[in-house]
Design an enzyme around this catalytic site. Structure first.
Site, PDB file in Angstrom:
ATOM      1  N   GLN A 175     112.751 -62.176 -45.423  1.00 42.22           N
ATOM      2  CA  GLN A 175     113.403 -61.199 -44.934  1.00 42.22           C
ATOM      3  C   GLN A 175     113.932 -61.766 -43.499  1.00 42.22           C
ATOM      4  O   GLN A 175     113.233 -62.717 -42.955  1.00 42.22           O
ATOM      5  CB  GLN A 175     112.251 -60.201 -44.252  1.00 42.22           C
ATOM      6  CG  GLN A 175     112.789 -58.773 -43.998  1.00 42.22           C
ATOM      7  CD  GLN A 175     111.983 -57.904 -43.400  1.00 42.22           C
ATOM      8  OE1 GLN A 175     110.616 -58.076 -43.417  1.00 42.22           O
ATOM      9  NE2 GLN A 175     112.328 -56.453 -43.288  1.00 42.22           N
ATOM     10  N   GLY A 309     103.833 -61.793 -36.878  1.00 44.81           N
ATOM     11  CA  GLY A 309     102.694 -61.440 -37.015  1.00 44.81           C
ATOM     12  C   GLY A 309     102.174 -61.261 -38.426  1.00 44.81           C
ATOM     13  O   GLY A 309     101.168 -61.802 -38.588  1.00 44.81           O
ATOM     14  N   GLY A 310     103.025 -60.310 -38.979  1.00 46.37           N
ATOM     15  CA  GLY A 310     102.766 -60.237 -40.414  1.00 46.37           C
ATOM     16  C   GLY A 310     103.853 -60.081 -41.369  1.00 46.37           C
ATOM     17  O   GLY A 310     104.940 -59.644 -40.847  1.00 46.37           O
ATOM     18  N   MET A 311     103.879 -60.100 -42.675  1.00 40.80           N
ATOM     19  CA  MET A 311     104.998 -60.092 -43.464  1.00 40.80           C
ATOM     20  C   MET A 311     104.301 -59.282 -44.650  1.00 40.80           C
ATOM     21  O   MET A 311     103.676 -60.120 -45.340  1.00 40.80           O
ATOM     22  CB  MET A 311     105.619 -61.201 -43.659  1.00 40.80           C
ATOM     23  CG  MET A 311     107.083 -61.303 -44.703  1.00 40.80           C
ATOM     24  SD  MET A 311     108.206 -59.927 -44.046  1.00 40.80           S
ATOM     25  CE  MET A 311     108.929 -59.163 -45.325  1.00 40.80           C
ATOM     26  N   HIS A 336      99.447 -52.091 -40.615  1.00 36.64           N
ATOM     27  CA  HIS A 336     100.858 -51.934 -40.481  1.00 36.64           C
ATOM     28  C   HIS A 336     101.496 -52.538 -41.811  1.00 36.64           C
ATOM     29  O   HIS A 336     102.457 -51.939 -42.604  1.00 36.64           O
ATOM     30  CB  HIS A 336     101.461 -52.528 -39.178  1.00 36.64           C
ATOM     31  CG  HIS A 336     103.011 -52.755 -39.418  1.00 36.64           C
ATOM     32  ND1 HIS A 336     103.816 -51.847 -38.544  1.00 36.64           N
ATOM     33  CD2 HIS A 336     103.920 -53.485 -39.716  1.00 36.64           C
ATOM     34  CE1 HIS A 336     104.902 -52.252 -38.724  1.00 36.64           C
ATOM     35  NE2 HIS A 336     105.155 -53.123 -39.321  1.00 36.64           N
ATOM     36  N   GLU A 337     101.149 -53.527 -41.978  1.00 35.44           N
ATOM     37  CA  GLU A 337     101.528 -54.354 -43.394  1.00 35.44           C
ATOM     38  C   GLU A 337     101.358 -53.576 -44.671  1.00 35.44           C
ATOM     39  O   GLU A 337     101.947 -53.526 -45.257  1.00 35.44           O
ATOM     40  CB  GLU A 337     101.247 -55.922 -43.229  1.00 35.44           C
ATOM     41  CG  GLU A 337     101.445 -56.788 -42.060  1.00 35.44           C
ATOM     42  CD  GLU A 337     102.978 -56.594 -41.584  1.00 35.44           C
ATOM     43  OE1 GLU A 337     103.696 -56.096 -42.182  1.00 35.44           O
ATOM     44  OE2 GLU A 337     103.219 -57.011 -40.435  1.00 35.44           O
ATOM     45  N   HIS A 340     103.417 -50.797 -45.242  1.00 33.42           N
ATOM     46  CA  HIS A 340     104.850 -51.110 -46.005  1.00 33.42           C
ATOM     47  C   HIS A 340     104.606 -51.252 -47.451  1.00 33.42           C
ATOM     48  O   HIS A 340     105.665 -51.115 -48.146  1.00 33.42           O
ATOM     49  CB  HIS A 340     104.975 -52.352 -45.474  1.00 33.42           C
ATOM     50  CG  HIS A 340     105.709 -52.746 -44.091  1.00 33.42           C
ATOM     51  ND1 HIS A 340     107.027 -51.772 -44.060  1.00 33.42           N
ATOM     52  CD2 HIS A 340     105.631 -53.343 -43.201  1.00 33.42           C
ATOM     53  CE1 HIS A 340     107.564 -52.219 -42.838  1.00 33.42           C
ATOM     54  NE2 HIS A 340     106.806 -53.068 -42.165  1.00 33.42           N
ATOM     55  N   TYR A 422     111.258 -49.913 -34.729  1.00 28.25           N
ATOM     56  CA  TYR A 422     109.830 -49.562 -34.889  1.00 28.25           C
ATOM     57  C   TYR A 422     109.544 -48.435 -34.240  1.00 28.25           C
ATOM     58  O   TYR A 422     109.177 -47.539 -34.677  1.00 28.25           O
ATOM     59  CB  TYR A 422     109.358 -50.747 -34.305  1.00 28.25           C
ATOM     60  CG  TYR A 422     109.395 -52.032 -35.053  1.00 28.25           C
ATOM     61  CD1 TYR A 422     108.191 -52.384 -35.847  1.00 28.25           C
ATOM     62  CD2 TYR A 422     110.338 -52.899 -35.367  1.00 28.25           C
ATOM     63  CE1 TYR A 422     108.243 -53.524 -36.631  1.00 28.25           C
ATOM     64  CE2 TYR A 422     110.282 -54.019 -35.977  1.00 28.25           C
ATOM     65  CZ  TYR A 422     109.309 -54.341 -36.715  1.00 28.25           C
ATOM     66  OH  TYR A 422     109.300 -55.560 -37.555  1.00 28.25           O
ATOM     67  N   ARG A 595     104.474 -68.119 -33.027  1.00 29.74           N
ATOM     68  CA  ARG A 595     104.711 -66.852 -33.075  1.00 29.74           C
ATOM     69  C   ARG A 595     105.833 -66.341 -32.475  1.00 29.74           C
ATOM     70  O   ARG A 595     105.568 -66.271 -31.029  1.00 29.74           O
ATOM     71  CB  ARG A 595     103.684 -65.864 -33.126  1.00 29.74           C
ATOM     72  CG  ARG A 595     103.522 -64.424 -33.535  1.00 29.74           C
ATOM     73  CD  ARG A 595     102.415 -63.638 -33.586  1.00 29.74           C
ATOM     74  NE  ARG A 595     102.501 -61.959 -33.628  1.00 29.74           N
ATOM     75  CZ  ARG A 595     101.396 -61.503 -33.592  1.00 29.74           C
ATOM     76  NH1 ARG A 595     100.011 -61.764 -33.058  1.00 29.74           N
ATOM     77  NH2 ARG A 595     101.711 -60.055 -33.636  1.00 29.74           N
ATOM     78  N   LYS A 597     106.883 -63.603 -31.424  1.00 29.13           N
ATOM     79  CA  LYS A 597     106.681 -62.418 -30.492  1.00 29.13           C
ATOM     80  C   LYS A 597     106.017 -63.067 -28.992  1.00 29.13           C
ATOM     81  O   LYS A 597     106.123 -62.439 -28.111  1.00 29.13           O
ATOM     82  CB  LYS A 597     105.888 -61.329 -30.955  1.00 29.13           C
ATOM     83  CG  LYS A 597     105.085 -60.439 -29.873  1.00 29.13           C
ATOM     84  CD  LYS A 597     104.106 -59.372 -31.043  1.00 29.13           C
ATOM     85  CE  LYS A 597     103.053 -59.159 -29.791  1.00 29.13           C
ATOM     86  NZ  LYS A 597     102.141 -58.072 -30.472  1.00 29.13           N
TER      87      LYS A 597
END
Ligand code: BES
Ligand code: ZN
Length: 643
Positions: A175, A309-311, A336-337, A340, A422, A595, A597
């Site tokens: 992504q 953070g995550g994918m 969250h992930e 998805h 988001y 990271r 972020k």
């Protein structure tokens, strides 16, 4: 709506026809079936152009990919073939793929006969169009190729960049538009593809992919004693940005019947401890929006340079090791992930302008999972912190970039990345929740995931669906709820529901009391968890004295916090106050993880301190940059500069 544009007469005719059809009486005469489907969700998605792909899927479309690749860790590249299965229109003369930073050796048909091809102009963001001439009726083509040092989807790590320190590691990040840098295919999220893979690696390494593992332990490669091959299959059509791979000294530990964790072997126990509750997140998610459709749900904890953070790679989320706080307090990232798996992987944004359909839905869904598993107090705190992020972003962002559906033609989707899709996206769904109530909204969302499972979705098509299934074609209500303003306008409409949390209100009062001269020793923090601490640190104003900073550090040991979110907030505060004792920790933190972020804002804060921070930012970045992922580099380069 489009009457002003060209083709007026035709469109007017269409509009009249549609109006007649609405009266139904004329249906048998005018072929209303046709007209109806012109405004249907499917037709809207079909007519949408993806500005970030060269592909012409109406002419020839990739349905399935078989990759056969060998990983060369010495040269840091993959070499092999991608066999593409196509659906073409009757007279298709060529198929167009997206490629970037790939060396194409040759292209053949299924029998090995060479095919003519040309590679178009290389655009720095998009890469090139690879146009391949198709023999009449061709359904398979084979691209022989290798990746390069510029393949931005791939980060090849030296052993020193891993936890174990003895073996190299590779991971991919597709992504948004990076898959084309390691697989020549049509790299658009509206062009869903199934895939299989055979990956040959040195025999002391193993392979994880976002797919079903057909050979979990690998298999011998005839004639190559030092290598093993791993085979995978993804038989559900996914967007190409979700194809993912990792190679390393990776182990696996089961957590529940459908869940488990992969990590470098030396990180496995710590990772398994942190993620123990994963199966209950999965159960909660299914209760909300229907069955999990991907079989297993595992998490792979990556080395610290992972830039996100995550994918949400299907079947196996890739995650940063900075969520390993030791106290299981950062699992909302997994919620969250996992969410998805519905919003994003099952129903996918059709273009990067529709990114909020992935992320806004997911933030909403994540919070509902958290509420179900950990209770309303914790979910409310998360909402309030998210709303703080949104307010901050709105204040810092040009209005045009605060739209949920931005025009990204010529713009790298990565440059649109912010809290807007988001948190504004989630706020939109919370506005609907406030109006319709949870029961109705949940039924709608569950239906939405069912109706469009394994399809890609645009914002316009979503509105069409919303009108039918939630708004019940009530135009007045649509206006009253300001749907158009929410989805297409800048800023935040005034019917936003502002989240509140009594728990965080108390914390905010504590922070203000301390800042106004209160005693650190008198603070009552027994019930503080990570979210309270994050809020406490955010609510401390600028202008604390060095003594106040020191008093906090002595009492709460922030500079040595093992919790990355708390440490990050503390280091931000320390830079702003030039709190010297914490500055070595700023350096350590920036060198120990990559990271985006965390890195980008910390460098930014340093750069805002002309008499000492700029020098420190440049010095630390010179050391840290080689270890960062290309994405974090690109972002920090913009802040610090490259020299
Ligand atoms: N899909 C995103 C990560 C992403 C976005 C990668 C855009 C590439 C381009 C993922 O689901 C995500 O949002 N991760 C967040 C964590 C989440 C808890 C908000 C992250 O990485 O910080
Ligand atoms: Zn996300």
């Amino acid at each position: 709506m489009n009457l002003k544009a060209g083709g007026t007469i035709l469109k007017r005719a269409g509009a009249v026809l549609a109006a007649l059809c609405a009266l139904a009486v004329f249906a048998p005469l005018t072929g209303c079936q046709q007209t109806k489907s012109d405004t249907s969700v499917e037709a809207i998605v079909k007519a949408t152009v993806d500005d970030h792909s060269y592909a012409k899927p109406q002419v020839a479309r990739v349905n399935h990919i078989d990759v056969d690749l060998t990983a060369d860790f010495a040269k840091k590249l993959f070499k092999g073939t991608a066999t593409l299965t196509l659906t073409t229109e009757a007279n298709a003369k060529q198929v167009i793929l997206d490629v970037k930073a790939l060396k194409i050796d040759k292209v053949t048909d299924a029998s090995g006969a060479p095919l003519k091809y040309s590679i178009g102009k290389d655009d720095p963001m998009m890469g090139s169009a690879l146009a391949i001439e198709l023999p009449q009726g061709a359904q398979k083509i084979i691209v022989h190729y290798q990746t390069s040092a510029d393949s931005a989807a791939l980060q090849w790590l030296d052993p020193s960049q891993t936890a174990g320190k003895t073996r190299p590691f590779l991971f991919s990040q597709g992504q948004e538009i990076r898959t084309r840098t390691w697989i020549p295919t049509q790299d658009s999220p509206a062009i869903r593809q199934t895939y299989t893979a055979r990956i040959v690696v040195p025999s002391d390494l193993s392979v994880v992919m976002a797919a079903k593992a057909l050979t979990p332990k690998g298999e011998a490669v005839p004639g190559r004693a030092s290598q093993r091959a791993y085979r995978f299959e993804m038989d559900q059509a996914i967007a190409p940005y979700l194809i993912a791979i990792a190679i390393g000294d990776i182990g696996f530990k089961e957590l529940g019947p459908r869940t488990g964790v992969y990590a470098e072997k030396s990180m496995l126990d710590k990772s398994a401890y942190e993620l123990e509750g994963m199966e209950s997140l999965l159960t909660a998610a299914e209760k909300l929006y229907g069955p999990y459709r991907w079989g297993r749900y595992d998490v792979l904890v990556l080395p610290p340079s992972f830039p996100y953070g995550g994918m949400e790679n299907p079947m196996v989320t890739f995650a940063t090791p900075t969520i390993l706080a030791g106290d299981r307090s950062l699992v909302s990232l997994i919620a969250h992930e996992l969410a998805h798996s519905w919003s994003g992987n099952l129903v996918t944004n059709a273009t990067w302008s529709d990114f909020w359909l992935n992320e806004g839905f997911t933030v909403y869904f994540e919070n509902r999972i958290m509420e179900q598993v950990y209770g309303k107090d914790r979910a409310d705190m998360l909402k309030v912190l998210g709303y703080q992020d949104l307010q901050k972003t709105l204040a810092e962002t040009k209005p045009d970039f605060t739209r949920l559906h931005p025009n990204l033609k010529g713009i790298d989707p990565a440059d649109y990345f912010s809290d807007i899709p988001y948190e504004k996206g989630a706020a939109f769904l919370r506005m609907l929740e406030a109006h319709f109530g949870r029961k109705k909204l949940d039924a709608y969302l569950k239906g939405y995931f069912e109706r469009y499972a394994f399809e890609s979705m645009t914002t316009d098509a979503f509105v069409a669906d919303l009108r039918v299934h939630l708004l019940k074609n009530d135009g007045e209500l649509e206006k009253q709820l300001k749907i158009q303003q929410w989805l297409y306008g800048p800023g935040l409409p005034d019917n936003v529901v502002v989240p509140t949390s009594p728990l965080l209100d108390k914390v905010t009062a504590d922070a203000e009391g301390f800042a106004a001269g209160g005693d650190a020793a008198a603070l009552k923090v027994d019930d503080y968890g990570t979210l309270q601490w994050v809020n406490f640190l955010r609510k401390l104003p600028a202008g604390l004295t060095v003594e106040q900073m020191a008093a906090l550090d002595v009492r709460f040991d922030f500079s040595r916090s093992k919790n990355s979110e708390i440490l990050f907030e503390w280091l931000q505060l320390s830079i702003k106050h030039r709190y010297e004792p914490a500055l070595p920790m700023v350096e350590t933190f920036l060198l120990s993880q990559g990271r985006n972020k965390f890195c980008k804002p910390l460098y930014q804060s340093l750069m805002e301190q002309p008499d000492w921070g700029v020098e420190m930012a440049k010095r630390v970045y010179a050391k840290a940059r080689p270890g960062y992922h290309e994405m974090t580099r690109a972002n920090v380069d913009k802040v610090v500069g490259t020299s």
